[in-house]
Design an enzyme around this catalytic site. Structure first.
Site, short mmCIF file in Angstrom:
data_model
loop_
_atom_site.label_atom_id
_atom_site.label_comp_id
_atom_site.label_asym_id
_atom_site.label_seq_id
_atom_site.Cartn_x
_atom_site.Cartn_y
_atom_site.Cartn_z
N HIS A 183 0.83 -1.21 0.00
CA HIS A 183 0.00 0.00 0.00
C HIS A 183 0.86 1.26 0.00
O HIS A 183 0.70 2.13 -0.85
CB HIS A 183 -0.92 0.00 1.23
CG HIS A 183 -1.70 1.27 1.41
ND1 HIS A 183 -3.04 1.35 1.19
CD2 HIS A 183 -1.30 2.51 1.79
CE1 HIS A 183 -3.45 2.58 1.43
NE2 HIS A 183 -2.39 3.31 1.79
N GLU A 184 1.78 1.34 0.94
CA GLU A 184 2.60 2.55 1.08
C GLU A 184 3.56 2.74 -0.09
O GLU A 184 3.73 3.86 -0.56
CB GLU A 184 3.35 2.53 2.41
CG GLU A 184 2.45 2.57 3.64
CD GLU A 184 1.50 3.76 3.67
OE1 GLU A 184 1.81 4.82 3.10
OE2 GLU A 184 0.42 3.62 4.28
N HIS B 160 2.34 4.40 -3.35
CA HIS B 160 2.25 5.87 -3.41
C HIS B 160 3.43 6.50 -4.14
O HIS B 160 3.30 7.59 -4.69
CB HIS B 160 2.16 6.47 -2.00
CG HIS B 160 0.86 6.25 -1.31
ND1 HIS B 160 -0.35 6.65 -1.81
CD2 HIS B 160 0.59 5.65 -0.12
CE1 HIS B 160 -1.31 6.33 -0.97
NE2 HIS B 160 -0.77 5.72 0.06
N ASP C 35 -5.10 7.94 -2.14
CA ASP C 35 -6.00 7.24 -1.23
C ASP C 35 -7.42 7.72 -1.50
O ASP C 35 -7.91 8.67 -0.89
CB ASP C 35 -5.60 7.51 0.23
CG ASP C 35 -4.31 6.84 0.61
OD1 ASP C 35 -4.12 5.67 0.26
OD2 ASP C 35 -3.47 7.50 1.25
N TYR D 249 -10.62 3.77 1.63
CA TYR D 249 -9.97 2.89 2.60
C TYR D 249 -10.91 1.75 2.95
O TYR D 249 -12.11 1.97 3.11
CB TYR D 249 -9.63 3.65 3.89
CG TYR D 249 -8.48 4.61 3.77
CD1 TYR D 249 -7.17 4.15 3.72
CD2 TYR D 249 -8.70 5.97 3.73
CE1 TYR D 249 -6.11 5.03 3.63
CE2 TYR D 249 -7.64 6.86 3.64
CZ TYR D 249 -6.36 6.38 3.60
OH TYR D 249 -5.31 7.26 3.51
#
Length: 57
Positions: free
Chosen positions: A7-8, A11, A20, A23
C-alpha cells in the site's frame, strides 16, 4: 505486514503513484464499481490485489 508495505510503496511515483481514494475492502469494492479508473489509482486496491493474489505453483 507485507500488504501494508505494498500500500505505502504504491504511493511512490516510480512505483504506481497512487492516491488514497477509498480505505477498506467495502469502500475499495464500491469504488471499483462506481469509478474503475480511480480504483486503479487507489492504494488500498493494490494492497488487496497483493493480499488476495494466489501464489504461482
Amino acid at each position: 505486514m507485507i500488504v501494508t508495505l505494498v500500500h505505502e510503496m504504491s504511493h511512490f511515483t516510480g512505483v504506481a503513484g497512487t492516491d488514497d481514494w477509498a480505505y477498506g475492502r467495502t469502500a475499495a469494492k464500491a469504488l471499483a464499481i462506481s469509478d474503475p479508473a480511480k480504483a486503479l489509482d487507489n492504494a488500498d486496491s493494490h494492497e488487496y490485489f497483493a493480499e488476495n493474489n494466489l501464489p504461482l505453483p
